[in-house]
Design a protein around this motif. Sequence first.
Motif, short mmCIF file in Angstrom:
data_model
loop_
_atom_site.label_atom_id
_atom_site.label_comp_id
_atom_site.label_asym_id
_atom_site.label_seq_id
_atom_site.Cartn_x
_atom_site.Cartn_y
_atom_site.Cartn_z
N HIS A 50 0.81 -1.23 0.00
CA HIS A 50 0.00 0.00 0.00
C HIS A 50 0.85 1.28 0.00
CE1 HIS A 50 0.65 0.44 4.33
NE2 HIS A 50 0.07 1.62 4.26
N ASP A 51 2.01 1.25 0.67
CA ASP A 51 2.87 2.44 0.71
C ASP A 51 4.15 2.25 -0.11
OD1 ASP A 51 1.37 4.30 2.13
OD2 ASP A 51 2.12 3.67 4.09
N LYS A 54 5.75 5.44 -1.13
CA LYS A 54 5.85 6.46 -0.09
C LYS A 54 7.28 7.01 0.06
CE LYS A 54 3.70 8.46 3.50
NZ LYS A 54 2.37 9.06 3.54
N HIS A 84 1.10 9.20 -3.51
CA HIS A 84 1.73 7.90 -3.26
C HIS A 84 0.73 6.74 -3.39
CE1 HIS A 84 0.11 8.18 0.87
NE2 HIS A 84 0.36 6.89 0.97
N HIS A 110 -6.31 3.90 -0.58
CA HIS A 110 -6.06 3.73 0.86
C HIS A 110 -5.96 5.05 1.63
CE1 HIS A 110 -1.62 4.29 0.26
NE2 HIS A 110 -1.67 4.71 1.51
N THR A 111 -5.75 6.15 0.95
CA THR A 111 -5.61 7.43 1.66
C THR A 111 -6.92 8.21 1.75
OG1 THR A 111 -3.31 7.55 0.94
CG2 THR A 111 -4.25 9.57 1.80
N ASP A 128 -4.47 0.62 7.82
CA ASP A 128 -3.50 1.70 7.74
C ASP A 128 -3.60 2.63 8.95
OD1 ASP A 128 -1.51 3.22 6.51
OD2 ASP A 128 -2.93 4.39 5.33
FE FE Z 1 -0.23 5.73 2.62
#
Ligand code: FE
Length: 190
Positions: A50-51, A54, A84, A110-111, A128
């Motif tokens: 997911h990141d 990042k 990201h 996801h954000t 998260d």
């Molecule tokens: Fe994130």
Amino acid sequence: MDLRKLRKRIKKIQDTKRFEHTLGVEFTAAALAMRYDVSISDAQTAGLLHDCAKCMSDEKKLNICRKNGIEVTDVEERNPYLLHAKVGAFLAKKKYGIENQDIINAIRNHTTGRENMSLLEKIIFIADYIEPGRKQAKNLSEIRKMAFEDIDHALITILQETVNYLKKSGKETDPLTEKTLQYYSKNNHN
Ligand code: FE
Ligand code: DGI
Ligand code: FE
């Protein structure tokens, strides 16, 4: 993909703190997947990835978008860290060979979340926020418990907390975050 291999690859591209967070999201997502009858390995894969975008400069994220025709909204232009998620979804497919669209969507959203999220998308969004390494958010112990009792209630609470936090700290709220909150507040119990 082989989870152990994936873990090794992500470890190489993230700093120690971010990688700890990634592992926290991986196993929190796995636990939620058990509770809600979602594929555990899909949840782990999405959690690990997911990141994945990042630990990358804003310039690089913007470049990847430009080169690959990924739309950058005005809010994203002004707050490139938001990218990201989108760039992560792109890399999951292109660099890590993920073909499962639900996993890709979970990374992408996801954000900010989005309307009509799948269970896996909700799980990653929530994991998260509640993974064991998170310490700062308000009411975390309550939300952690709620996540395993009523997933939509947890989702709405996190969205509300996020919007409140952004307002309080004078940060710009992505219209998508606002839209997601409205959608779930209207369509669900609370
Ligand atoms: Fe994130
Ligand atoms: O990448 P992480 O730090 O693990 O978590 P994340 O992808 O949820 O990003 C968290 C940050 O993003 C957090 O500081 C809140 C912020 N964020 C979430 N929604 C919005 C947002 N920032 C802006 N500017 N607008 C949003 O709508
Ligand atoms: Fe994260």
